[in-house]
Every structure is written in structure tokens, then in C-alpha cells.
Design an enzyme around this catalytic site. Structure first.
Site, PDB file in Angstrom:
ATOM      1  N   ASP A 162       0.961  -1.160  -0.191  1.00  0.00           N
ATOM      2  CA  ASP A 162       0.005  -0.167  -0.259  1.00  0.00           C
ATOM      3  C   ASP A 162       0.905   0.960   0.172  1.00  0.00           C
ATOM      4  O   ASP A 162       1.928   1.024   0.364  1.00  0.00           O
ATOM      5  CB  ASP A 162      -0.651   0.186   0.843  1.00  0.00           C
ATOM      6  CG  ASP A 162      -1.876  -1.377   1.966  1.00  0.00           C
ATOM      7  OD1 ASP A 162      -2.036  -1.177  -0.077  1.00  0.00           O
ATOM      8  OD2 ASP A 162      -2.989  -1.505   2.156  1.00  0.00           O
TER       9      ASP A 162
HETATM   10  P1  ATP Z   1      -3.557   3.183   0.062  1.00  0.00           P
HETATM   11  O1  ATP Z   1      -2.141   3.906  -0.787  1.00  0.00           O
HETATM   12  O2  ATP Z   1      -2.925   2.146   1.444  1.00  0.00           O
HETATM   13  O3  ATP Z   1      -3.655   1.906  -0.421  1.00  0.00           O
HETATM   14  P2  ATP Z   1      -5.307   5.550  -0.124  1.00  0.00           P
HETATM   15  O4  ATP Z   1      -5.393   6.525   1.084  1.00  0.00           O
HETATM   16  O5  ATP Z   1      -4.551   5.810  -1.342  1.00  0.00           O
HETATM   17  O6  ATP Z   1      -4.438   3.910   0.366  1.00  0.00           O
HETATM   18  P3  ATP Z   1      -8.304   5.090  -0.095  1.00  0.00           P
HETATM   19  O7  ATP Z   1      -8.138   5.688   1.430  1.00  0.00           O
HETATM   20  O8  ATP Z   1      -8.689   4.387  -0.619  1.00  0.00           O
HETATM   21  O9  ATP Z   1      -6.463   4.748  -0.456  1.00  0.00           O
HETATM   22  O10 ATP Z   1      -8.365   6.783  -0.576  1.00  0.00           O
HETATM   23  C1  ATP Z   1      -8.425   6.859  -2.730  1.00  0.00           C
HETATM   24  C2  ATP Z   1      -9.430   8.132  -2.727  1.00  0.00           C
HETATM   25  O11 ATP Z   1     -10.527   7.983  -1.856  1.00  0.00           O
HETATM   26  C3  ATP Z   1      -8.418   8.785  -2.107  1.00  0.00           C
HETATM   27  O12 ATP Z   1      -7.088   9.417  -3.161  1.00  0.00           O
HETATM   28  C4  ATP Z   1      -8.624   9.991  -1.428  1.00  0.00           C
HETATM   29  O13 ATP Z   1      -9.494  10.627  -2.921  1.00  0.00           O
HETATM   30  C5  ATP Z   1     -10.084   9.347  -1.028  1.00  0.00           C
HETATM   31  N1  ATP Z   1     -10.255   9.496   0.075  1.00  0.00           N
HETATM   32  C6  ATP Z   1      -9.222   9.436   0.973  1.00  0.00           C
HETATM   33  N2  ATP Z   1      -9.484   9.457   2.445  1.00  0.00           N
HETATM   34  C7  ATP Z   1     -10.886  10.154   2.100  1.00  0.00           C
HETATM   35  C8  ATP Z   1     -12.001  10.754   3.469  1.00  0.00           C
HETATM   36  N3  ATP Z   1     -11.331  10.023   4.387  1.00  0.00           N
HETATM   37  N4  ATP Z   1     -13.122  11.328   2.832  1.00  0.00           N
HETATM   38  C9  ATP Z   1     -13.486  11.595   1.496  1.00  0.00           C
HETATM   39  N5  ATP Z   1     -12.419  10.922   0.457  1.00  0.00           N
HETATM   40  C10 ATP Z   1     -10.944  10.630   0.744  1.00  0.00           C
END
Ligand code: ATP
Length: 908
Positions: A336
Site C-alpha cells: 500500500d
Molecule cells: P493506500 O495507498 O493505502 O491504498 P489510499 O489512502 O491511497 O490508501 P484510499 O484510502 O482508498 O486509498 O483513498 C482513495 C481515495 O479516496 C483518495 O485518493 C481520496 O481521493 C479519497 N479519500 C481518502 N480518504 C478520504 C476521506 N476520509 N473522505 C473522503 N475521501 C477520501
């Protein structure tokens, strides 16, 4: 606790009580229990733990140590030597049996203690409300009456009566066998309802697969349904791994073969060569004792346990022991991004509104920094789209920003924390927002749908909906945008372009939007947020890579391991961050949607080629693992969410996050990272390789001792010589060498070049051609030294006892030297690090010396082993024999290194 409750002989049917009744019976309320009350109840109800399965008692454990073939053989020999009247041999054999059992007993105890410690590190946590505040507790501290908050991926920590739920689905397979998630509610059901139909309850040991909820603890520990059916929590398996099983099997086959050969020798010797059966029997006992590597399994187990302990100290907690070995063979790590490769310390750097791009000053969570356009500081109040965007970010938010002793902290999701900090910088406090714009309902963020929505009332009593999430998702919901001069139709191209530009700089992206109006019902549903929103801004957030992750990725590359980044983030963000980490540089990225379109064959091709997978969801991870495995790779995959569990289970090494990981992910994993850090995976791989190396080194050290002794005895039998080693002497050598000398190799640190080698081929047999060669060669060397010395001494007229004493010492001294050789399988040890790098080796050798001196010069030893004093010259000869082995072994390594023979032999 109310009298009414205490008086119940049977606990009430909690599922049939209304929420209010439950509160009343357990005397609790929305503020939870007070700490004092919780403490009192803890005393009354005990801790929330299931009683561990009955362990084998120490006595039984000791007795079980005698339950192995070798000891049976030795016990048989005890009886026969006693019948023959060889009392000394009987005594030594008995002593060897007992000492072996005691060593096994102690080592097993050590290994279990190591695993216990690790089990404790994995104890689950629970979020509760106490004294009106949210707190994280060890689940063992829960008491009836506690209010518990559940989110997806949580393991239910105790039996709960649900008080409020939001789309809660729970998988109850652990309890009911039903693997499909059950939708839960808060209503009471009839008292006789079967377990699976008690919709208002959440039972200990089951998992939240979706949604959120609050519930009151009604039963803990052994009083839970899980406790009642007495099903144990998933546990670390017994101390075994494929390699250990292989060795165990090998040991058993070897023992049986040796017994067969010994029996044949006995028959031939007595019938064909007309030896006296008693004399022949002693020879055969000597042969069996010398050839069977009795210390092997015990010390292998200790090596493994020490490795696991070392890993735990470096934040890699092994849940399934075979993972230790598999780690050493890993060829691909899929990681991740957020929090693992990056720091997860988010700071909003940019707001992109229609017509203006605002930069935000400051880093970290301290709310200090200005808003500016092209370096010119601006007042947020003059820009309605920006103000509204900041307000949306603060309101549509589940995190909390706290200041403790001048240190600002975020509780909850760091992405949301960053929005709160940006809000503060602009003068929007969360508290004021909550009061003026109270929240009516919300749809929490789940990485599957990538957005969060909230419903608020403004100070005039009007309803507003706010959404924030991945720009593609939010753009789909919007029809308008907020320009400086008011609401205008959405310019999709502008926003797409700005999103790509911002992401290409490595910024994480969110879009925020709002809509005036209330949901159709009194709950916020997905249908309410499908359309009609006004896009306010794109928010660009930095999350810098971890320094140690950059270093660890390059270490992995040197070690022949591919690192792939799998992230929910925007492709361009992922690529930019990937480039900083040297992952996927100059290569295209692939999105989850593209993965979904590919068939298995296409994915297999792409999986190996591409290193950055963006906008990926857990189901893509599963397919990716499968594709990589089909390609012959050994895959480590990280995960934190409940939906990551299948991919973690499928991966060769499933790696769960210890801090932000859900219990479901941890349960499915082989290893848990206590610090969520990618660098810890690299460390674990390094340790995994080291453990495997040490196991190999120990075998390479042990087997030639037995081989050499066996060859000496066989040669004596074949050439009708006087036996150079008596059975008692053989047992002495084995005891001294395996339990003192060999153990030192379990502490061997990783070799310097361990992360410069290619991963070990997973199916490579341990007993490769090279191994067999090495064992035979050293066995012959040992035999040559000891037997040569023995025969020479006899030839020059030394007594049989003295010649034997010299032979025994020659074998042990050769082993002392060979222990140093064995520190490195192929590298030379003729340097400072090689000779002195492992103090356990030095201590072990130092411990052996007085033993041998006692053996040679102590009167009682003379009585037991027929040993005699040696002159200084004789000691010199013994040492020379040892040095010969040392020099020859180093020479062999040199030749092998020069000719690259090892690789060829290994593949033989
Ligand atoms: P990883 O790299 O560990 O997979 P990540 O944080 O990149 O995790 P997600 O957490 O699934 O992946 O987030 C995907 C997308 O969702 C982010 O790029 C952002 O646009 C949106 N996002 C993340 N956190 C939030 C939140 N708390 N509320 C709304 N949208 C969010």
C-alpha cells in the site's frame, strides 16, 4: 450493577430486550461507564479473555520428550548394555537420554514463551466511550455496560447489544458457520430466536465487514457465546515450518536407515566375521549413536524461535511461523502507499477553485500558515468558493484535531485531519462549525466508494449536503461549480485537467462539493448524493514518502525483489510518489478499472511489467496476487481493510498493518507490522533470509560431526581395527558439540551481503547437491584427522586409551574450528569479522575447552570414559588435526567461490 441483574441466575435474553431496558439493566448510558465503575466491574466480571486451551503440564511435556525414535533406540541400548554388564556404557547412555530430554524440555519452553509474548502483542483493541470520551482500550479491559464503537474491519470484542447501526453487516462464520454477512439492526427479537436471527446483537469473535455501529457490552470473556461454545481464537500454530518438517522427516528416515544398517552390520559381523556378539553389539551402538543427529530438531526449533523474537523486536510480528521461511524467498512485495511507503502526515497544500489556485503555507498539523495566490497572501473571506470549500472540508469530517502541550494531534483519518488543520488556518474551528451547522446524518468514508457525505442544518435552519472524495467520484455527482460570481454549469474539462496537473506533482487529491436541500427521508442515503452538487474545489494534500522506505525499496531492489505500489490514490499522484521512491520509474501505471477489464492472461503479463497500480480496490489486489503467483513469483502483499483479507490470505506472505489495520486484516495475515512501515517488511525479509541461512548453517555444522564419527566407526568395523571411539565417547562428543557449539549458530547475525543475493528459489531442496557434497567432504576431513591420528599413534606404540583420547579430542577440536568455518556458508571467515563477529561462537568454544580438559585430565572422567592424560605434544597434534579441517574447509570455499561450483551443485 443493579440487584436485578445480579439476581439473575441465567443472564437475560439480551436480544429480546429493548435498548432502554439493556441500558437500565446494565446501568449505563451514552456517556459510557465511568472509569471507577469500569474498574469495579472488571473485578466483578474478570477480564474479557477466553481461558486459553489447557496446556500440557510440565510433567507431561517432560515425559513427551522421551517419545521419539532415537530415545527408544538409546533406551533399548541401555537395557542391553546393562544385561551385558557394561555398566559404564549403561550409565553414559542413560545420562545422554536424560540430558537430551532435559535440553528438549527447556528449549520447547523457551520457544513457547517466545510465542506467548508475540501473542500478547497481537491482542485486539476496542474503541469505547468512558466518562463521555472515546478511548482505545485493550479488548481484555472491556466490562459489561461499556459502550463500544464498531467500524468496518473490527473484530467484535465482546457480546454487544446494538444501540445504533449504519448499514452494519457482520460476518458470523466463526459462530454460526454462515459465511455470508448478516445485516444487523437494533430491534429486539423474540426470546427463542436462534443465534443467527438475533439481528440486534453482535457477537464476540465475528467481524464487521461493512458499516458502523454502537453497542453495549452485555457479556465478556467466557460468558460470551464464543466462550460458551468454547471455540478458541485463531492461534499461532505449533512450532513448525515446511523446512522443519522436512528436517524432521529427514531425521526420521535417517534414524531408521541407521538402525537398519546397524542391524545388518551386527548380523554380518557376528555371522561372517565371527566377532563376539557382545563386542559387535557395542560397535553397533557406537555406530548408531554416532550417526544419528540427535540435537538437530531441538536446535532448529530454537533457531526459528530466536528469529521470530528478533523480528518482533524490529516490529515485524510473525503470526504464522512458516512465513519466516517464505519471507526469505519473497520475489515481489506489493505494498500500500499511504502510511506504509509514505508518512501519512497529511498537509493540505493547495485548493484549486474555479478560476483561482490557492497555496496553503505550513507543514504538519500545527495550524499555522497563510493562504496565497502566486505568493500573494489573500484573505479567505474574499473568496466564497474557497471559504465554502474549507467549511465543507471541516464539516464533512470525522477526525478531531487536539492540542496537547503545544503538540497538535489528529485523532482519526489523517486526510481528514489535514482538512481540519487547513480549516483552522483559515479561522474555521471544528467546534464552532459543529455548533452552528449541526450534523444530522452522514455516510462514512469507505475505500470502496471513495467518498464521504454529511447532512447539516445551517444557522437559518436550512439543510445542506456536503460530499468530499476522489475527484472522479465527486465530479460525477456535480452539475455546477461555484465561480467567483456565483453558481455556473460544471466545466468538466477544466477540473479534469487541474486534477491531473495537481496529481502529477505527487499531491493526493480530494474534491469537495455541496448542495442545498435535505435528503428524501430522515436518513442520508446513497440516492441523495447521486446528482445536483456544486463543485467547490479540488484539494491537494502532500504526504511525503518515508525516508526509510526510500532506503528500503532500494535495498529490496538490490536483493532482487520487485516492489509494487498498490494504492487507492489517483494514478498521477501514485506515479509521482512512486518516482520519489524509485518504484515504476519511467513506466506507465495501471488503474484498478483497467485491471478489471483484463483477462487472466493479460493481467499476468501486465502484473510483472507494471509497478504502480492506482485507484485499485481490494478485489484487484486479489487478482494481482493470483496473477503474480501464476507467473511463479513469491508474493508478499500488504493490507489493512476488511476487504483486503482475501488477498492477504492468498499471498505467500500476507502483511497486515498493526496500527491502522483492521482486526480482520490482521487475522488473515501471516505477519503484522507493528509500525505500518514498509522498511519493516524489508527488515523482515532480511531476518527471514538470515533465519533460513542459520538453519542451513546449523545442518551443515551438525551433520558432518555425525558423518565423521560414523565414518570412523565404519572404517574400524570394515578394516577390523580397534574401535577408535567407544559408544560412551561418541555420546560425549555429540553432547558437547551439538548442545554447546551448534547452538551458537542460532545467534548468527545476517551476513553482510544477505540483501545483495537473489531470492532463494522457493522449491529449492534443502539437501541440494552442494549440501551433500559439503557434508560428505567435511565428514571425510573429520574422519581423516581423527582416524589418521589414532592409527598413527597406535603405530608408534601409544596405548589404545591415549590414542582414543586423542581421537575424541581431535573430533571435538575439529568441530570447534569447523564452527568458525560454518559461520559463513561460502564467504571466507579468515578475517576479523569472520573470526570474532559472533560472540556466542567464541563463548561456545570457550565453554568447550574446559569440558575437554576435564574429559582428558579429570580422574572421574578417566573412570567413566577410559580417557587418559595427554602431553603437551599430544595436545599439539590434536590441535593440528583441527587446524587441518579448518584450512581444508576454507580452501574448499575458496575453490567453490572461484569456480561458481555451488550454483551448479545446488541445481543438481
Ligand atoms: P493506500 O495507498 O493505502 O491504498 P489510499 O489512502 O491511497 O490508501 P484510499 O484510502 O482508498 O486509498 O483513498 C482513495 C481515495 O479516496 C483518495 O485518493 C481520496 O481521493 C479519497 N479519500 C481518502 N480518504 C478520504 C476521506 N476520509 N473522505 C473522503 N475521501 C477520501
Amino acid at each position: 450493577m443493579s440487584d436485578r441483574h445480579r439476581d439473575h441466575v441465567r443472564p437475560p435474553s439480551w436480544h429480546a430486550l429493548s435498548k432502554d431496558d439493556v441500558e437500565q439493566v446494565l446501568q449505563t448510558g451514552p456517556d459510557g461507564l465511568t472509569e471507577d465503575e469500569a474498574r469495579r466491574r472488571r473485578v466483578q466480571y474478570g477480564s474479557n479473555r477466553l481461558t486459553p486451551p489447557a496446556r500440557r503440564g510440565p510433567l507431561l511435556r517432560l515425559v513427551m520428550q522421551f517419545h521419539n525414535i532415537l530415545l527408544y533406540v538409546m533406551l533399548g541400548a541401555v537395557v542391553i548394555t546393562a544385561v551385558l554388564g557394561h555398566w559404564v556404557d549403561t550409565g553414559v547412555l542413560l545420562a545422554a537420554v536424560v540430558i537430551n530430554a532435559i535440553i528438549g524440555f527447556i528449549q520447547e519452553g523457551k520457544a513457547e514463551a517466545a510465542l506467548d509474548a508475540i501473542r500478547a502483542m497481537l491482542s485486539p483493541h476496542a474503541t469505547v466511550i468512558r466518562d463521555g470520551h472515546r478511548r482505545e482500550l485493550d479488548a481484555a479491559d472491556l466490562v459489561p455496560g461499556d459502550w463500544v464503537i464498531l467500524t468496518s474491519g473490527d473484530r467484535i470484542p465482546a457480546d454487544l447489544r446494538l444501540i445504533s447501526v449504519r448499514e452494519l453487516r457482520i460476518e458470523e462464520a466463526a459462530l454460526t458457520g454462515e459465511s455470508l454477512p448478516i445485516e444487523k439492526g437494533t430491534d429486539a427479537v423474540y426470546a427463542d430466536a436462534p443465534l443467527g436471527d438475533r439481528y440486534g446483537m453482535a457477537y464476540s469473535g465475528t467481524f464487521v465487514v461493512y458499516g458502523q455501529a454502537t453497542g453495549i457490552v452485555v457479556a465478556t470473556g467466557g460468558a460470551t457465546e464464543l466462550g460458551r461454545i468454547n471455540q478458541m481464537l485463531a492461534d499461532i500454530q505449533r512450532m513448525s515450518t515446511p523446512l522443519l518438517r522436512q528436517i524432521d522427516h529427514f531425521g526420521r528416515v535417517l534414524a531408521l536407515t541407521i538402525i537398519g544398517v546397524s542391524a545388518a552390520t551386527f548380523v554380518l559381523g557376528t555371522l561372517w566375521r565371527d566377532h563376539a556378539p557382545a563386542e559387535m553389539f557395542m560397535m553397533v551402538v557406537a555406530l548408531a549413536a554416532s550417526a544419528i543427529p540427535e540435537g538437530l530438531p531441538a536446535i532448529m526449533t530454537v533457531t526459528l524461535a530466536l528469529g521470530v523474537q528478533r523480528m518482533a523486536r524490529r516490529n515485524a510480528i510473525i503470526r504464522r511461523l512458516p512465513a519466516v521461511e517464505t519471507l526469505g524467498a519473497v520475489t515481489v512485495i506489493c505494498s500500500d502507499k499511504t502510511g506504509t511507503l509514505t508518512r501519512n502526515e497529511m498537509t493540505v497544500q493547495r485548493f484549486v477553485c474555479a478560476g483561482h489556485v490557492f497555496d496553503v503555507g505550513g507543514v504538519g498539523y500545527a495550524p499555522v500558515g497563510n493562504f496565497s495566490i502566486d505568493g500573494r497572501i489573500v484573505d479567505v473571506a474574499h473568496y466564497p468558493a474557497l471559504s465554502m470549500a474549507i467549511r465543507a472540508g471541516v464539516l464533512c469530517n470525522d477526525a478531531r484535531l487536539r492540542e496537547d502541550n503545544d503538540v497538535w494531534r489528529v485523532e482519526g483519518d489523517p486526510t481528514e485531519g489535514a482538512l481540519l488543520v487547513a480549516g483552522r488556518k483559515a479561522g474555521f474551528s471544528q467546534h464552532a462549525g459543529d455548533t452552528a451547522w449541526p450534523r444530522m446524518d452522514s455516510i462514512p468514508f469507505e475505500s470502496q466508494h471513495r467518498f464521504m457525505a454529511t447532512w447539516h442544518r445551517d444557522p437559518d435552519g436550512d439543510s445542506w449536503l456536503f460530499v468530499k472524495g476522489a475527484p472522479e467520484r465527486i465530479l460525477d455527482m456535480c452539475e455546477f461549480q461555484l465561480n467567483h460570481d456565483g453558481k455556473r454549469p460544471l466545466d468538466v474539462d477544466y477540473w479534469r485537467r487541474m486534477a491531473t496537473d495537481t496529481a502529477a506533482q505527487g499531491l493526493r487529491l480530494l474534491a469537495v462539493a455541496c448542495k442545498r436541500g435535505a435528503p428524501t427521508t430522515d436518513c442520508l442515503e446513497f440516492a441523495d448524493v447521486e446528482q445536483g452538487f456544486i463543485l467547490l474545489a479540488l484539494v491537494g494534500i502532500i504526504d511525503p514518502p518515508r525516508e526509510e522506505a526510500i532506503e528500503a525499496v532500494s535495498e529490496c531492489h538490490r536483493a532482487g525483489i520487485r516492489v509494487k505500489m498498490i494504492t487507492g490514490d489517483h494514478g498521477e499522484t501514485a506515479r509521482a510518489i512512486g518516482a520519489q521512491l524509485a518504484i515504476g520509474v519511467g513506466k506507465p501505471y495501471v488503474t484498478g478499472a483497467e485491471v478489471a477489464m483484463m483477462d487472466d492472461a493479460a493481467l499476468r503479463r501486465v502484473a510483472m511489467e507494471v509497478d504502480v497500480f492506482a485507484r485499485a480496490s481490494p478485489e484487484h489486489k486479489l487478482r494481482l496476487v493470483q496473477a503474480l503467483q501464476d507467473d511463479g513469483q513469491v508474493v508478499a502483499m500488504t493490507g489493512d481493510g476488511v476487504n483486503d483479507a482475501p488477498a492477504l490470505k492468498r499471498a505467500d506472505v500476507g502483511v497486515a498493518m498493526g496500527l491502522k489495520g483492521t482486526e480482520a486484516a490482521k487475522e488473515a495475515s501471516d505477519m503484522v507490522l507493528a509500525d505500518d512501515n514498509f522498511a519493516t517488511i524489508a527488515t523482515a525479509v532480511r531476518e527471514g533470509r538470515a533465519v533460513y541461512d542459520n538453519l542451513k548453517k546449523f545442518i551443515l555444522f551438525m551433520l558432518p560431526t555425525n558423518g565423521g564419527e560414523a565414518l570412523i566407526v565404519i572404517a574400524a568395523i570394515l578394516f577390523e581395527l580397534a574401535l577408535p571411539l567407544t559408544p560412551a565417547q561418541v555420546l560425549w562428543i555429540n553432547m558437547v558439540t551439538s548442545s554447546t557449539l551448534g547452538l551458537a549458530l542460532a545467534f548468527e547475525p545476517a551476513e553482510g551481503d544477505i540483501m545483495k543475493r537473489r531470492p532463494r528459489p522457493p522449491r529449492q531442496a534443502l539437501l541440494s547437491g552442494f549440501f551433500i557434497w559439503r557434508v560428505l567432504m567435511v565428514s571425510v576431513l573429520m574422519m581423516t584427522g581423527a582416524l589418521g591420528l589414532f592409527l598413527w599413534e597406535l603405530a608408534v606404540g601409544t596405548s589404545l586409551e591415549t590414542a582414543r583420547t586423542m581421537a575424541v579430542n581431535a573430533v571435538v577440536v575439529a568441530e570447534m574450528f569447523y564452527l568458525i568455518n560454518s559461520r559463513y556458508i561460502l564467504a571466507p571467515v579468515t578475517n576479523r569479522e569472520g573470526l570474532t563477529g559472533n560472540r556466542y561462537v567464541i563463548v561456545a568454544i570457550a565453554a568447550c575447552i574446559p569440558l575437554q580438559i576435564a574429559y582428558t585430565h579429570a580422574g572421574f572422567m578417566h573412570a567413566i570414559f577410559d580417557s587418559t592424560d595427554l602431553t603437551l605434544l599430544e595436545w599439539g597434534k590434536v590441535t593440528a588435526a583441527g587446524l587441518l579441517v579448518f584450512a581444508a574447509a576454507e580452501l574448499e570455499k575458496f575453490v567453490i567461490r572461484r569456480t561458481g561450483l555451488a550454483a551448479r551443485l545446488s541445481h543438481a
